[in-house]
Scaffold this motif. Structure first.
Motif, PDB file in Angstrom:
ATOM      1  N   GLU A  71     -11.878  -2.647  12.301  1.00 34.81           N
ATOM      2  CA  GLU A  71     -11.604  -3.294  10.836  1.00 34.81           C
ATOM      3  C   GLU A  71     -10.482  -2.410  10.439  1.00 34.81           C
ATOM      4  O   GLU A  71      -9.491  -2.905   9.577  1.00 34.81           O
ATOM      5  N   SER A  72     -10.323  -1.037  10.827  1.00 33.98           N
ATOM      6  CA  SER A  72      -9.173  -0.340  10.400  1.00 33.98           C
ATOM      7  C   SER A  72      -7.783  -0.864  10.780  1.00 33.98           C
ATOM      8  O   SER A  72      -6.735  -1.081  10.326  1.00 33.98           O
ATOM      9  N   ARG A  73      -8.077  -1.505  12.383  1.00 33.18           N
ATOM     10  CA  ARG A  73      -6.814  -1.785  12.928  1.00 33.18           C
ATOM     11  C   ARG A  73      -6.340  -3.034  12.385  1.00 33.18           C
ATOM     12  O   ARG A  73      -5.265  -3.543  12.219  1.00 33.18           O
ATOM     13  N   ASN A  74      -7.227  -3.995  12.121  1.00 31.90           N
ATOM     14  CA  ASN A  74      -7.070  -5.358  11.472  1.00 31.90           C
ATOM     15  C   ASN A  74      -6.369  -5.074  10.123  1.00 31.90           C
ATOM     16  O   ASN A  74      -5.367  -6.054   9.671  1.00 31.90           O
ATOM     17  N   SER A  75      -6.725  -4.094   9.293  1.00 34.16           N
ATOM     18  CA  SER A  75      -6.226  -3.687   7.958  1.00 34.16           C
ATOM     19  C   SER A  75      -4.808  -3.505   8.160  1.00 34.16           C
ATOM     20  O   SER A  75      -3.762  -4.081   7.491  1.00 34.16           O
ATOM     21  N   LEU A  76      -4.492  -2.624   9.262  1.00 32.06           N
ATOM     22  CA  LEU A  76      -3.169  -2.328   9.496  1.00 32.06           C
ATOM     23  C   LEU A  76      -2.270  -3.290   9.577  1.00 32.06           C
ATOM     24  O   LEU A  76      -1.060  -3.666   9.286  1.00 32.06           O
ATOM     25  N   LEU A  77      -2.884  -4.327  10.633  1.00 31.06           N
ATOM     26  CA  LEU A  77      -1.793  -5.214  11.052  1.00 31.06           C
ATOM     27  C   LEU A  77      -1.706  -6.381   9.709  1.00 31.06           C
ATOM     28  O   LEU A  77      -0.798  -7.110   9.809  1.00 31.06           O
ATOM     29  N   ARG A  78      -2.613  -6.558   8.974  1.00 24.64           N
ATOM     30  CA  ARG A  78      -2.384  -7.202   7.730  1.00 24.64           C
ATOM     31  C   ARG A  78      -1.784  -6.806   6.683  1.00 24.64           C
ATOM     32  O   ARG A  78      -1.648  -7.559   5.689  1.00 24.64           O
ATOM     33  N   GLY A  79      -1.389  -5.474   6.534  1.00 23.82           N
ATOM     34  CA  GLY A  79      -0.843  -4.899   5.635  1.00 23.82           C
ATOM     35  C   GLY A  79      -1.830  -4.548   4.572  1.00 23.82           C
ATOM     36  O   GLY A  79      -1.478  -4.401   3.326  1.00 23.82           O
ATOM     37  N   GLU A  80      -3.117  -4.674   4.739  1.00 26.58           N
ATOM     38  CA  GLU A  80      -4.157  -4.319   3.942  1.00 26.58           C
ATOM     39  C   GLU A  80      -4.549  -2.835   3.418  1.00 26.58           C
ATOM     40  O   GLU A  80      -5.406  -2.513   2.714  1.00 26.58           O
ATOM     41  N   ALA A  81      -4.280  -2.121   4.418  1.00 26.90           N
ATOM     42  CA  ALA A  81      -4.744  -0.758   4.408  1.00 26.90           C
ATOM     43  C   ALA A  81      -4.181   0.000   3.420  1.00 26.90           C
ATOM     44  O   ALA A  81      -2.939  -0.253   2.872  1.00 26.90           O
ATOM     45  N   GLU A  82      -4.854   0.857   2.762  1.00 26.09           N
ATOM     46  CA  GLU A  82      -4.164   1.695   1.507  1.00 26.09           C
ATOM     47  C   GLU A  82      -3.026   2.407   1.984  1.00 26.09           C
ATOM     48  O   GLU A  82      -2.071   2.582   1.099  1.00 26.09           O
ATOM     49  N   ASN A  83      -2.924   3.268   3.162  1.00 26.22           N
ATOM     50  CA  ASN A  83      -1.947   3.748   3.759  1.00 26.22           C
ATOM     51  C   ASN A  83      -1.152   3.455   4.708  1.00 26.22           C
ATOM     52  O   ASN A  83      -0.690   3.856   5.612  1.00 26.22           O
ATOM     53  N   THR A  84      -0.796   1.992   4.792  1.00 26.96           N
ATOM     54  CA  THR A  84       0.052   1.554   5.394  1.00 26.96           C
ATOM     55  C   THR A  84       1.293   1.851   5.755  1.00 26.96           C
ATOM     56  O   THR A  84       2.035   1.704   4.721  1.00 26.96           O
ATOM     57  N   PRO A  85       1.840   2.283   6.848  1.00 26.96           N
ATOM     58  CA  PRO A  85       3.253   2.933   7.006  1.00 26.96           C
ATOM     59  C   PRO A  85       4.155   1.765   6.762  1.00 26.96           C
ATOM     60  O   PRO A  85       4.135   0.652   7.380  1.00 26.96           O
ATOM     61  N   GLN A  86       5.379   2.351   6.467  1.00 23.05           N
ATOM     62  CA  GLN A  86       6.400   1.202   6.257  1.00 23.05           C
ATOM     63  C   GLN A  86       7.507   1.264   7.573  1.00 23.05           C
ATOM     64  O   GLN A  86       8.119   0.344   7.698  1.00 23.05           O
ATOM     65  N   ASP A  87       7.292   2.500   8.057  1.00 19.45           N
ATOM     66  CA  ASP A  87       8.020   2.615   9.322  1.00 19.45           C
ATOM     67  C   ASP A  87       7.551   2.068  10.468  1.00 19.45           C
ATOM     68  O   ASP A  87       6.137   2.292  10.659  1.00 19.45           O
ATOM     69  N   GLY A  88       8.154   1.036  10.897  1.00 19.01           N
ATOM     70  CA  GLY A  88       7.673   0.689  12.523  1.00 19.01           C
ATOM     71  C   GLY A  88       7.107   1.390  13.385  1.00 19.01           C
ATOM     72  O   GLY A  88       5.859   0.938  14.023  1.00 19.01           O
TER      73      GLY A  88
END
Length: 352
Positions: free
Chosen positions: A179-196
């Motif tokens: 779930e955490s990985r999917n949130s990061l991929l969709r940009g839905e995580a609270e602390n999604t990094p902007q740096d690739g």
């Protein structure tokens, strides 16, 4: 390959000519004769099998794989299996006891430099020592080791009072990671990094954790590469000669071990060299070298061709000689021979 350098301080004077030249005789000379003995190689065909030994280790929670992760067909018992990865064929040269030659030495003659292999096979004449054109092998990178799954256990997992409960909590942790990985991929995580790069690093860490924890259910396979080499010395053509066997349980085994399926070799002389019939009158005159023939080689496993090609075979060729006058005191001839086939690669008057 180690090398042996032999300096010939002088070569024999030919009694029938007005200049110094090389004299060579067959066989090893003894008694009052002084000089250097060298050999020509004969061919062995080497079959190299690159194999993988696959050791399967069941996971600690293997029996819960279907219930908690819906993984079907997970093995519960350890096993070992073998597989063939690559197959290579090549020619290798070994000293031929029937092709031994002796270079005599006397005073007042040219002093050429003979380079021999460790086995006494002629390699060069008059080539300065130190010219090595071999290519260094590229070291293999070690495979990355999977981290210990227990390094990712939470306190709740460690406090579980039964294996079944522990398996259940580990399965929940795996789903949480997904779930955490999917949130990061969709940009839905609270602390999604902007740096690739940072995002990739986080995704890689989550993937590593999931793989390690999943191995507790799925198990893991440790693959070890092993290389086996089998050499045969051809004297004539042959078809489907069994040189070894291969078993998915035991790996490479002897040709008479029926636990494995046969690996066979077929050899066909391509008659690439026209060799006149030997009447026994041909004399040794000068530096001897091989003119190797060629053969077609086919390797089969379970009646299927796994590799094939053409290889130089000295036994299907003949022997010739460099004229003695090439090495008189007025010349600066250099010669390079192939230590595998004994064939002449190059003759030159300049520095090679």
């Amino acid at each position: 390959m180690l090398k042996r350098i032999v300096f010939i301080s002088s070569l024999v004077l030919a009694s029938t000519t007005s200049f110094s030249q090389t004299r060579v005789t067959a066989g090893v000379m003894q008694g009052k004769e002084y000089g250097v003995t060298y050999t020509l190689p004969k061919t062995k065909i080497q079959l190299t099998l690159e194999t993988n030994r696959n050791q399967y280790i069941p996971g600690e929670f293997a029996k819960y794989a279907s219930s908690y992760l819906h993984l079907e067909g997970v093995q519960l018992e350890p096993s070992i299996s073998w597989s063939i990865d690559k197959v290579r064929i090549s020619s290798i040269g070994v000293p031929d006891a029937d092709k031994v030659f002796f270079v005599r030495m006397r005073d007042k003659t040219v002093a050429p430099l003979l380079e021999l292999t460790q086995d006494g096979i002629i390699k060069t004449i008059n080539v300065p020592f130190g010219k090595d054109h071999s290519v260094a092998a590229t070291p293999l990178e070690p495979s990355k080791k999977m981290p210990n799954p227990r390094d990712f256990f939470t306190e709740e997992i460690l406090m579980a009072n039964s294996t079944a409960k522990m398996a259940e909590l580990v399965a929940k942790e795996i789903y949480s990671i997904r779930e955490s990985r999917n949130s990061l991929l969709r940009g839905e995580a609270e602390n999604t990094p902007q740096d690739g790069k940072q995002l990739k690093l986080m995704l890689d860490n989550l993937e590593e954790q999931e793989a390690a924890l999943t191995s507790l259910f799925r198990g893991q396979t440790i693959t070890t590469s092993q290389e086996f080499a089998v050499a045969i010395e051809p004297t004539k053509e042959f078809t489907d000669s069994i040189i070894c066997r291969f078993s998915s349980r035991l790996g490479v085994v002897e040709s008479d071990n029926l636990a494995g399926d046969p690996i066979s070799v077929s050899l066909k002389d391509l008659h690439s060299v026209n060799i006149p019939a030997d009447d026994g009158k041909k004399k040794v005159d000068g530096i001897a070298y091989n003119i190797p023939g060629k053969a077609s080689v086919i390797v089969k496993y379970k009646d299927q061709i796994i590799t094939q090609g053409e290889l130089p075979i000295t036994q299907f060729g003949g022997v010739e000689f460099l004229a003695p006058t090439l090495f008189n005191k007025k010349s600066k001839i250099q010669a390079i021979f192939d230590p595998i086939t004994g064939g002449l690669i190059k003759v030159d008057q300049e520095d090679l």
